[in-house]
Design a protein around this motif. Sequence first.
Motif, short mmCIF file in Angstrom:
data_model
loop_
_atom_site.label_atom_id
_atom_site.label_comp_id
_atom_site.label_asym_id
_atom_site.label_seq_id
_atom_site.Cartn_x
_atom_site.Cartn_y
_atom_site.Cartn_z
N UNK A 416 6.22 40.16 -45.41
CA UNK A 416 6.78 39.57 -46.40
C UNK A 416 6.23 37.87 -46.72
N UNK A 417 5.31 37.52 -46.30
CA UNK A 417 4.75 36.28 -46.68
C UNK A 417 4.85 35.86 -47.89
N UNK A 418 4.84 36.16 -48.92
CA UNK A 418 4.91 35.37 -49.68
C UNK A 418 6.81 35.59 -50.95
N UNK A 419 7.29 36.30 -49.82
CA UNK A 419 8.59 36.34 -50.04
C UNK A 419 9.07 35.18 -49.90
N UNK A 420 8.73 35.21 -48.33
CA UNK A 420 9.58 34.58 -47.30
C UNK A 420 9.38 33.35 -47.63
N UNK A 421 7.72 32.99 -48.51
CA UNK A 421 7.09 31.84 -49.47
C UNK A 421 8.26 31.53 -50.21
N UNK A 422 8.67 31.86 -50.82
CA UNK A 422 10.04 31.36 -52.83
C UNK A 422 10.39 31.08 -51.61
N UNK A 423 11.60 31.84 -50.87
CA UNK A 423 12.19 31.11 -50.18
C UNK A 423 12.58 30.72 -49.84
N UNK A 424 11.79 29.28 -48.86
CA UNK A 424 11.17 28.37 -48.44
C UNK A 424 10.65 27.32 -49.61
N UNK A 425 10.53 27.82 -50.89
CA UNK A 425 10.29 26.70 -51.71
C UNK A 425 11.41 26.78 -52.84
#
Length: 445
Positions: A416-425
Motif C-alpha cells: 500500500x505505497x500510497x497509504x504509506x506515503x499518506x502516513x508519512x505526510x
Amino acid sequence: MQTKSSVNLKRDLGIISGLSLVVGTVIGSGIFFKQASVLEMAGGQTQGLLAWGLGGVITLAAGLTIAEVGSRIPKAGGLYSYIDGIYGHLMGFLTGWSQVVVYAPAVIASIGGYAAHLTANFLGIDLGWSRLIGIGYIFFVMGLNLLENRIAAGFAVLTTAVKMVPIVILIGYGLFFGRVDALGQTVTQVAATPGGNFGMAVLATLFAYDGWVLVANIRDEMKNPKRDLPFSIVFGVLLILLSYLGVTYGVYRVLPAQEIVSLEDNAVFAVVKSAFGLVGGRIMSLIIIISMLGTMNGKMVAFPRMAYAMAKDGLFPAYLKKLSPKTIVPAPATITVALMATGIAAFTDSADLLSNLAIFTIWIFYVLAFIGVFILRRRQKKLTMIIDFKTPLYPITPLVGICGGAFVVGSTLFSDFLGALTSIIMVLVGIPVYYYYINKQKHTK
C-alpha cells in the motif's frame, strides 16, 4: 487544575497494574477475529501456528529491547522520550506527534466502533445506533481516566481477567475435546499466491500484538519503575504470545482448516457454540465487548501521558501539562484525546483506515528505538550508571526486532505505497509545528 511543580503524578501502580495494562491493551478482538484470515494467508495450519509464533517472537524481542532502552532513559513519555533521548528533540516530537495526534484518536475511535457494532448486534438493535454507542464508550472510558489512576488500573485488571476466561476455555476445550488434527491441514484457496503468503500472515499477527509499548508511558506512576516496567513488558508479551498460540491451536483442534476459512470472522464463535450452544456465543460476544473496552482503556491511559510529557517539554499546548488537583491525573490531556477520538467517531467511518496507516509510522519509530539500544550502549559505555535491565542474547535479540520492524515497514510500502506515503505526510506535517513551539520557547525566554 494545578500547574505547580510540586504537584506530580502519583506513584501507586504496581506489577499487576503494569501487566494488566500490557495484556489488556494488546488483547482486544484480533485473536478472536483474525484466525481465518491468518490461516488463509499462511496456507495451512502448521504455517498458521508458525505465523502467530514468529509474530510473538518478534514482539518479545522488541519488548526485551525496549525494556533496556527504558532502563537507560528512565523518563516518562514512553517511546517519545526514548526517541528524543537517542536522536534529538525533532525526532522525539515526531514520534509523539504521530501517536497523539494521528494514531491515538483514530485507534480509540476504531475500537469504539467495533465494540459498538458488536453491542448493537448483541442487543438486536439497528446498526444506525452504533455510532452513538461508540461515542458513549469513548466518554465512559474517558470518565474512568479522569478519576484516580488506580481506578483505570483497576478497570484494566478487571477487563484483563474477564478476557482471559474465553482464552483459557478455548485452549482447554481444544486440547481435551478437539478431534481434528491441528497440524498439517492446508486450505484449498489461499490468499495472494498459490503457495500462500506467509509474510503477510506474520504481518497480520504483528498488528494483533501491537500496543505493548504503551505501558512505558506510565513509568512515573509506578511504585518501582526500575523493576516493574521491564517485568510488565517482558512477562506481559510472553503471556500474550502463549495465549495467542494456545487459542490458535485450540481452534485448529476443533475445526478443520477449510471450515475455519469459510467461517471467516465467526470461527471462534463456532468453537464456543459447539461447546456451550447459542448461549455461549452470546456470552462470547459480551466478553469481547468488555475486552475491547479494556483495550480502549489502555490507550486512554497511555496516550494522554505522552501528551502531558510533551507539554511539559514545551512542545504541546501548555494546558496539556496541567494535572487535576483532586485526582492527580492529566485531565486536560485525557479530555483532549477523547474529544479528538469522538470527532473521528462522529464524522467519519474511516477510523480503521487511519489507524492502519498510523501503525506503519509507529513501526518506523519502533525500529529506530531498537537501533537505539546499540547507540545507547556505545554512548553510555564509559558512564557508571546502573542499568536495571539488559537485553538478553544481545545483539541477536534487538536484531530480531529490527528485522521484524523492517519487514512491517517494507511490506506496507510494497502492498500500500500510497497509504504509506499518506502516513508519512501526516508525520511530516509535525515538522513546522515543532519549529513553531521551538521559536515560541525562544521568544518567551
